[in-house]
Motif scaffolding. Structure first.
Motif, short mmCIF file in Angstrom:
data_model
loop_
_atom_site.label_atom_id
_atom_site.label_comp_id
_atom_site.label_asym_id
_atom_site.label_seq_id
_atom_site.Cartn_x
_atom_site.Cartn_y
_atom_site.Cartn_z
N PHE A 60 0.83 -1.21 0.00
CA PHE A 60 0.00 0.00 0.00
C PHE A 60 0.86 1.26 0.00
O PHE A 60 0.61 2.20 -0.76
CB PHE A 60 -0.93 0.01 1.22
CG PHE A 60 -1.82 1.20 1.28
CD1 PHE A 60 -2.99 1.25 0.54
CD2 PHE A 60 -1.51 2.29 2.09
CE1 PHE A 60 -3.82 2.36 0.59
CE2 PHE A 60 -2.33 3.41 2.13
CZ PHE A 60 -3.48 3.44 1.39
N TRP A 61 1.87 1.31 0.85
CA TRP A 61 2.74 2.49 0.91
C TRP A 61 3.46 2.71 -0.42
O TRP A 61 3.48 3.84 -0.92
CB TRP A 61 3.73 2.36 2.06
CG TRP A 61 4.64 3.54 2.19
CD1 TRP A 61 4.37 4.73 2.79
CD2 TRP A 61 5.98 3.63 1.69
NE1 TRP A 61 5.46 5.57 2.69
CE2 TRP A 61 6.46 4.93 2.02
CE3 TRP A 61 6.82 2.76 0.99
CZ2 TRP A 61 7.74 5.35 1.68
CZ3 TRP A 61 8.10 3.20 0.66
CH2 TRP A 61 8.54 4.47 1.01
N PRO A 62 4.07 1.68 -1.03
CA PRO A 62 4.66 1.91 -2.36
C PRO A 62 3.65 2.36 -3.41
O PRO A 62 3.98 3.17 -4.28
CB PRO A 62 5.28 0.55 -2.72
CG PRO A 62 5.53 -0.11 -1.41
CD PRO A 62 4.40 0.33 -0.53
N ALA A 63 2.42 1.83 -3.34
CA ALA A 63 1.41 2.25 -4.32
C ALA A 63 1.05 3.72 -4.13
O ALA A 63 0.88 4.46 -5.11
CB ALA A 63 0.16 1.38 -4.18
N ALA A 64 0.94 4.17 -2.87
CA ALA A 64 0.67 5.59 -2.62
C ALA A 64 1.82 6.46 -3.12
O ALA A 64 1.61 7.53 -3.69
CB ALA A 64 0.43 5.81 -1.12
N LYS A 65 3.05 5.98 -2.93
CA LYS A 65 4.21 6.71 -3.42
C LYS A 65 4.19 6.81 -4.95
O LYS A 65 4.58 7.83 -5.52
CB LYS A 65 5.49 6.03 -2.95
CG LYS A 65 5.85 6.32 -1.50
CD LYS A 65 6.25 7.77 -1.33
CE LYS A 65 6.66 8.08 0.09
NZ LYS A 65 7.00 9.52 0.26
N GLN A 66 3.75 5.74 -5.59
CA GLN A 66 3.70 5.75 -7.05
C GLN A 66 2.68 6.77 -7.57
O GLN A 66 2.93 7.47 -8.56
CB GLN A 66 3.35 4.36 -7.57
CG GLN A 66 3.46 4.22 -9.08
CD GLN A 66 3.23 2.79 -9.55
OE1 GLN A 66 2.74 1.96 -8.80
NE2 GLN A 66 3.59 2.51 -10.77
N ILE A 67 1.53 6.87 -6.91
CA ILE A 67 0.53 7.85 -7.32
C ILE A 67 1.06 9.27 -7.09
O ILE A 67 0.91 10.16 -7.94
CB ILE A 67 -0.78 7.62 -6.56
CG1 ILE A 67 -1.41 6.29 -7.00
CG2 ILE A 67 -1.76 8.76 -6.81
CD1 ILE A 67 -2.69 5.95 -6.29
N ARG A 68 1.70 9.49 -5.95
CA ARG A 68 2.29 10.81 -5.70
C ARG A 68 3.40 11.11 -6.70
O ARG A 68 3.60 12.26 -7.10
CB ARG A 68 2.82 10.89 -4.28
CG ARG A 68 1.73 10.84 -3.21
CD ARG A 68 2.32 11.01 -1.81
NE ARG A 68 1.32 10.84 -0.79
CZ ARG A 68 0.52 11.80 -0.35
NH1 ARG A 68 0.61 13.02 -0.88
NH2 ARG A 68 -0.37 11.57 0.59
N PHE A 69 4.12 10.07 -7.09
CA PHE A 69 5.17 10.22 -8.10
C PHE A 69 4.57 10.70 -9.42
O PHE A 69 5.10 11.61 -10.07
CB PHE A 69 5.88 8.88 -8.26
CG PHE A 69 6.85 8.82 -9.41
CD1 PHE A 69 8.14 9.30 -9.28
CD2 PHE A 69 6.47 8.27 -10.62
CE1 PHE A 69 9.03 9.24 -10.34
CE2 PHE A 69 7.35 8.20 -11.69
CZ PHE A 69 8.64 8.69 -11.54
#
Length: 414
Positions: A60-69
Motif C-alpha cells: 500500500f505504501w509503495p502504491a501511494a508513493k507511485q501515485i504521488r510520483f
C-alpha cells in the motif's frame, strides 16, 4: 536464480497462502454444512483472496508513493519543458539543471519506480506458486511430472497432502489449478490415480469466462480512473496517448485472449487485485484531493493575513519616518504658526491717535498665557516676525472706525 527467488518470493508467498488456508479451514470445520474443509474450493478461493489482500496491504505504501510520483511528474512537466527548451543544445547543463529541479521539488525517480519493481516479482511469484500445484505440463517452469508424481510432490511450504487437497478442490465444479486450454491428459492430476474425472472442460469454461470478463472490465476501469487524473499537458503528449490507449483497451483485451491459459486461481487473483485497486485509487485520490484543498486554504489564509484590511489605507514606512513626534499632520506646527500670526496682527493694529494698543482678543490671550508684548528693539522670539526699526508706529485711522474723533477743529471766522 532459484537461490534468490525461492527464499525471497516463492516461500513467502506460499507461506501466506498456507496461513490463510489453515485459518479458513479451521473456521469451515466449525460449520456443519461444510464437508471436508481442507479440500473445499470456497475455502481455497478465500485463501487466495486474502493472500492478495495481504500482499496489497504490504504494497500500500509503495502504491501511494507511485501515485504521488505520477502527480509530481505532472506538476513538473512545465518546468521540465522550459529547461529542455532553454538548454536544448547543452545536454550536460540540461542534466545538471534537471537534477537541481528534482532536488528542489523533492522528486526521487527511483522511489517512484520502486512500487512497479516490487509488484512485478510478486505477481510472477504468485503465478508460479499457484501453477506449481500441477506440474504435469512441460512449459517454462514446469517439470513434466506424471499425475501420480504431481499429487505426491510438495509445493514449497505445502506438503504432499496439502497439494492433494488443493488439486481436489472445486470452485463451482472446476478445479482451481485447471485452465481452459489445458490438455485432457493433465486432468488426471485432479483425481485419485485410476479414478474417473468428475468434471469436463465446459465446467472450466463456465467459471473461467465470467472471471476473465470481470478482470478485463475492472482493468479498463482502473485505467480510466488513473487517466482521469492526468493533466491535459501530459495527455497531449504523443507517447502518452499511445500508452493511454494501451491501458484502456489493449490490456483488457489481452486478458480476454490470454485468460484461457491462466489457472483458475490466477483469475481469482486478478479479479481480487483489480477490485482492490479500484478501491485503493478512490481512497488515495480522495485523500490527496483533501490535502490539496487544505494546502490551498492555508495559502489563501496567509495571503489574506498579509493583505491590508478593507477601508484602511496601506502605510508607507518611508513616509512614516518623516512625520513629527506628535503624530498626525504636524498639528503642533500649525498651532504655533497660527499663534505667531495672531501676535503679528495684534502688534500691527493701532488707533487713530497714534497710540499702539493690543486688540481685545490678543490681550485676553496674552493675559491668559502670561506673555507680555515685546518691547521695541527687543530680539524677536523664535517664530515671531521682527518689528521694524524705530519702534512701533501707529497707523492712520481708517474710515468707518468704531471710535470717532474726540475733538473737531472749528472753522475760523473771517
Amino acid at each position: 536464480m532459484s537461490f534468490i527467488t525461492d527464499p525471497l518470493v516463492y516461500y513467502p508467498i506460499s507461506g501466506i497462502l498456507w496461513f490463510w488456508h489453515k485459518i479458513f479451514a479451521f473456521l469451515g470445520g466449525l460449520l456443519p454444512w461444510v464437508n471436508d474443509p481442507d479440500s473445499s474450493g470456497i475455502i481455497w478461493a478465500l485463501s487466495v483472496i486474502f493472500l492478495v489482500v495481504t500482499l496489497r496491504l504490504m504494497l500500500f505504501w509503495p502504491a501511494a508513493k507511485q501515485i504521488r510520483f505520477s502527480r509530481k511528474m505532472q506538476e513538473m512537466q512545465p518546468k521540465m519543458k522550459e529547461l529542455q527548451k532553454r538548454y536544448k543544445n547543452d545536454r550536460e547543463k540540461l542534466a545538471v539543471e534537471t537534477r537541481k529541479l528534482q532536488k528542489q521539488e523533492g522528486f526521487n525517480p527511483l522511489l517512484g519506480c520502486l512500487p512497479m519493481f516490487i509488484q512485478i516479482p510478486v505477481f510472477l511469484g504468485l503465478f508460479h506458486v499457484l501453477r506449481s500445484f500441477n506440474r504435469m505440463g512441460e512449459a517454462f517452469g514446469q517439470l513434466g511430472m506424471t499425475a501420480e508424481e504431481t499429487r505426491n510432490t510438495g509445493n514449497y511450504v505445502f506438503n504432499a497432502d496439502e497439494v492433494q487437497s488443493f488439486l481436489d478442490a472445486r470452485l463451482f465444479g472446476a478445479p482451481l489449478s485447471s485452465f481452459i486450454s489445458q490438455p485432457v491428459e493433465q486432468f488426471q492430476a485432479f483425481v485419485d490415480p485410476g479414478a474417473a474425472l468428475d468434471f469436463e472442460r465446459w465446467n472450466i469454461i463456465v467459471v473461467a469466462v465470467p472471471l476473465m470478463i470481470v478482470s478485463a472490465v475492472t482493468t479498463h476501469l482502473n485505467a480510466r480512473v488513473s487517466l482521469s487524473h492526468q493533466s491535459p499537458a501530459a495527455a497531449s503528449n504523443p507517447q502518452a496517448k499511445i500508452m493511454n490507449q494501451l491501458m484502456l483497451w489493449a490490456f483488457p483485451i489481452g486478458i480476454l485472449v490470454t485468460g484461457a491459459f491462466w489457472p483458475m486461481a490466477i483469475l481469482v487473483y486478478m479479479v481480487t487485485n483489480n477490485l482492490w485497486t479500484v478501491g485503493q485509487q478512490y481512497f488515495l485520490y480522495e485523500k490527496m484531493a483533501k490535502e490539496d484543498d487544505v494546502a490551498a486554504l492555508a495559502r489563501r489564509e496567509e495571503q489574506k493575513a498579509l493583505a491590508p484590511k478593507v477601508g484602511v489605507k496601506p502605510v508607507n514606512p518611508k513616509k512614516q519616518r518623516g512625520q513629527s513626534p506628535t503624530g498626525k499632520g504636524g498639528a503642533s506646527t500649525s498651532t504655533a504658526a497660527s499663534a505667531v500670526a495672531t501676535v503679528d496682527e495684534s502688534v500691527g493694529a493701532g488707533t487713530d491717535t497714534g497710540e499702539s494698543v493690543l486688540g481685545d482678543e490678543t490681550a485676553s490671550q496674552s493675559a491668559s498665557s502670561g506673555d507680555a508684548v515685546p518691547k521695541p528693539g527687543a530680539a524677536p522670539r523664535p517664530g515671531q516676525k521682527p518689528s521694524p526699526p524705530g519702534g512701533q508706529r501707529s497707523r492712520p485711522a481708517q474710515k468707518g472706525s468704531s471710535k470717532p474723533q474726540s475733538k473737531k477743529k472749528k472753522k475760523k471766522k473771517r
